[in-house]
Scaffold this motif. Structure first.
Motif, short mmCIF file in Angstrom:
data_model
loop_
_atom_site.label_atom_id
_atom_site.label_comp_id
_atom_site.label_asym_id
_atom_site.label_seq_id
_atom_site.Cartn_x
_atom_site.Cartn_y
_atom_site.Cartn_z
N LEU A 92 -3.42 -2.61 -5.03
CA LEU A 92 -3.65 -4.03 -4.82
C LEU A 92 -2.41 -4.83 -5.19
N SER A 93 -1.75 -4.46 -6.28
CA SER A 93 -0.52 -5.14 -6.70
C SER A 93 0.55 -5.02 -5.61
N LEU A 94 0.66 -3.86 -5.01
CA LEU A 94 1.63 -3.64 -3.95
C LEU A 94 1.30 -4.47 -2.72
N TYR A 95 0.03 -4.58 -2.40
CA TYR A 95 -0.44 -5.39 -1.27
C TYR A 95 -0.09 -6.86 -1.49
N LEU A 96 -0.30 -7.35 -2.71
CA LEU A 96 0.02 -8.74 -3.04
C LEU A 96 1.53 -8.97 -3.03
N ALA A 97 2.30 -7.95 -3.43
CA ALA A 97 3.76 -8.08 -3.44
C ALA A 97 4.31 -8.30 -2.04
N VAL A 98 3.66 -7.71 -1.04
CA VAL A 98 4.09 -7.91 0.35
C VAL A 98 3.95 -9.39 0.72
N GLY A 99 2.83 -10.00 0.35
CA GLY A 99 2.64 -11.42 0.62
C GLY A 99 3.65 -12.28 -0.11
N LEU A 100 3.94 -11.94 -1.37
CA LEU A 100 4.93 -12.68 -2.14
C LEU A 100 6.31 -12.58 -1.52
N CYS A 120 8.56 -3.79 -7.20
CA CYS A 120 8.92 -3.64 -5.78
C CYS A 120 9.38 -4.96 -5.17
N PHE A 121 8.70 -6.04 -5.53
CA PHE A 121 9.13 -7.36 -5.05
C PHE A 121 10.53 -7.68 -5.56
N ALA A 122 10.78 -7.44 -6.85
CA ALA A 122 12.07 -7.77 -7.43
C ALA A 122 13.20 -6.99 -6.75
N VAL A 123 12.97 -5.70 -6.48
CA VAL A 123 14.00 -4.88 -5.84
C VAL A 123 14.28 -5.37 -4.42
N CYS A 124 13.23 -5.58 -3.63
CA CYS A 124 13.42 -5.99 -2.23
C CYS A 124 13.96 -7.42 -2.13
N ARG A 140 13.99 -6.71 11.27
CA ARG A 140 13.66 -7.87 10.43
C ARG A 140 12.45 -7.64 9.53
N HIS A 141 11.65 -6.62 9.81
CA HIS A 141 10.52 -6.30 8.95
C HIS A 141 10.86 -5.20 7.94
N TRP A 142 12.14 -4.89 7.82
CA TRP A 142 12.59 -3.79 6.97
C TRP A 142 12.21 -4.01 5.52
N TYR A 143 12.36 -5.21 5.02
CA TYR A 143 12.11 -5.48 3.61
C TYR A 143 10.63 -5.30 3.25
N LEU A 144 9.74 -5.77 4.10
CA LEU A 144 8.31 -5.64 3.83
C LEU A 144 7.89 -4.17 3.82
N LEU A 145 8.43 -3.40 4.76
CA LEU A 145 8.08 -1.98 4.82
C LEU A 145 8.67 -1.22 3.64
N VAL A 146 9.91 -1.53 3.30
CA VAL A 146 10.54 -0.86 2.14
C VAL A 146 9.78 -1.18 0.86
N CYS A 147 9.20 -2.37 0.78
CA CYS A 147 8.43 -2.75 -0.41
C CYS A 147 7.27 -1.78 -0.64
N VAL A 148 6.50 -1.45 0.41
CA VAL A 148 5.36 -0.55 0.23
C VAL A 148 5.81 0.90 0.10
N VAL A 149 6.91 1.26 0.77
CA VAL A 149 7.44 2.62 0.64
C VAL A 149 7.93 2.85 -0.78
N LEU A 150 8.67 1.88 -1.31
CA LEU A 150 9.16 1.98 -2.68
C LEU A 150 7.99 2.05 -3.66
N GLY A 151 6.98 1.24 -3.42
CA GLY A 151 5.81 1.27 -4.30
C GLY A 151 5.09 2.59 -4.26
N GLY A 152 5.01 3.19 -3.07
CA GLY A 152 4.36 4.48 -2.94
C GLY A 152 5.10 5.59 -3.66
N MET A 153 6.39 5.36 -3.94
CA MET A 153 7.18 6.36 -4.65
C MET A 153 7.46 5.95 -6.10
#
Length: 420
Positions: A206-214, A251-255, A375-388
């Motif tokens: 859930l935190s990762l999902y919210l980070a995408v919105g942020l 994940c948000f801070a990194v991206c 242009r959607h690279w950052y959002l996708l990297v956010c969830v990929v990074l979170g998954g790892m």
């Protein structure tokens, strides 16, 4: 679809999952009957819309036949049939993905066959098979001009879903604090620690999902400087604090840092953006302090809460299960001495499907990371990074829309080499 409708649907799921499923089916019917575009575009809208409620099945249950998974499966079938009848051309990149997909499917079948509970394993992992197939088939369909879709409209639907989940989290928190009513997934570990998960499987997810919105509104503010983006950033920051998980914040801070580095001129050249970054940094440090204060068991922000031990255990067992893997059911994990799943999808898929299958599916999942111009690279990297980073995904349905946005926005096929 209106944000209010999505919030009402989410709250309804918390109160009565069967009634929530009915509202979701009505929304799906509305998309299929009234939305513009061909069948593929309508299915894409259904997938993106229903991903916010991915944990519920068509009849209001859990972990089985959700609206999202049915829509994805139908899209895969229709695209495959069309590709076969048209004799679609395959690029070198798609051919490499096809090879990885075939290796993964072979290893997946072997893993299911050797599993101690094959049926449960299929239900726990079949969404991953569909995502891997989408990563292959969407670029092929795009080259054939079957998927000329307005990704902006799809992204708007997806972000409305993320916003709806954040608002529902506030409502869940208020109901518990003000009235003592427990709506959805609420866990009380100690008298001073309560975890609010809405209807997600874990607080990290859930935190990762919210980070995408942020992150979405963060990038939106830097580009457009709209006050509404700042307001939504505040909403998501508060939701992440209520959720009390560090994964999304990291994940948000990194991206966000990567975006600022790659767009340094745009950031430094604006006083408003620079001031906003300073405020975000201060708020982030305050949130970290509150998280640590509410979790006395943690020795510090870098404390992994024992999750790294499961990764070490998985790697220790990998030589024994290198060919077929241990499977993906609860019985497989228990009987292999793992006990619990690994909170890192890269290692988890290695131990589940074996070295060959794990590397193949990980290659498919990580392939977008090496195309940073999207242009959607950052959002996708956010969830990929979170998954790892100790979050895993548990169920990949909620990240499927991000892969779709990325693949549909991919560069034109005019500079690509075809082999068939």
């Amino acid at each position: 679809m209106n944000l209010v409708v999505m919030v009402v649907t989410a709250i309804t799921f918390l109160i009565n999952s069967k009634l929530g499923a009915l509202l979701l089916l009505l929304a799906v019917a509305c998309f299929m009957l009234t939305a513009e575009g061909n069948m593929y575009e309508r299915l894409l809208k259904v997938i993106v819309y229903s991903s916010a409620y991915y944990t519920f099945d068509i009849f209001g249950g859990r972990k089985r036949l959700s609206v999202c998974i049915v829509s994805i499966a139908l899209l895969c079938v229709l695209l495959t049939f069309n590709m076969l009848t048209r004799g679609a051309r395959v690029t070198v990149s798609s051919a490499c993905k096809l090879i990885a997909l075939i290796v993964f499917l072979g290893s997946y079948g072997l893993s299911v066959w050797t599993s101690h509970d094959s049926i449960e394993m299929v239900f726990m992992t079949y969404h991953l098979v569909l995502l891997a197939y989408l990563i292959f088939i969407i670029p092929v369909a795009k080259n054939e001009e079957l998927m000329q879709t307005d990704t902006e409209a799809l992204m708007k639907i997806f972000i409305h879903g993320v916003c709806a989940v954040a608002i529902t989290l506030y409502i869940q928190y208020a109901a518990k604090i003000a009235f003592g009513i427990s709506l959805g997934e609420i866990y009380e570990y100690n008298s001073d620690r309560v975890i609010y998960n809405v209807f997600f499987y874990s607080k990290s997810v859930l935190s990762l999902y919210l980070a995408v919105g942020l992150l979405y509104y963060f990038i939106g503010y830097i580009n457009n400087k709209h006050i509404s983006a700042l307001i939504w950033m505040g909403v998501f920051a508060g939701a992440i604090l209520l959720n009390n998980s560090r994964t999304g914040l990291v994940c948000f801070a990194v991206c966000a840092g990567l975006y600022c580095i790659r767009n340094a001129k745009k950031v430094v050249g604006s006083i408003r953006v620079t001031a906003m970054l300073l405020i975000i940094g201060a708020v982030g440090l305050y949130i970290i302090q509150l998280m640590l204060a509410s979790r006395a068991s943690l020795k510090g922000f870098a404390d992994d809460n024992g999750r790294f031990e499961t990764i070490i255990e998985a790697l220790r067992l990998l030589p024994r299960y290198w060919f077929s893997g241990i499977g993906g059911s609860a019985a497989d994990y228990t009987l292999s001495s793992m006990g619990v799943s690994v909170h890192n999808f890269f290692v988890a898929y290695l131990i589940q499907f074996g070295v060959f299958g794990g590397l193949a599916v990980n290659a498919l999942l990580l392939s977008p990371v090496f195309e940073p111009k999207n242009r959607h690279w950052y959002l996708l990297v956010c969830v990929v990074l979170g998954g790892m980073l100790f979050a895993n995904w548990h169920n990949v349905l909620y990240v499927v829309p991000l892969y779709l946005f990325f693949l549909l926005e991919n560069r034109s096929g005019c500079n690509q080499k075809f082999i068939l």
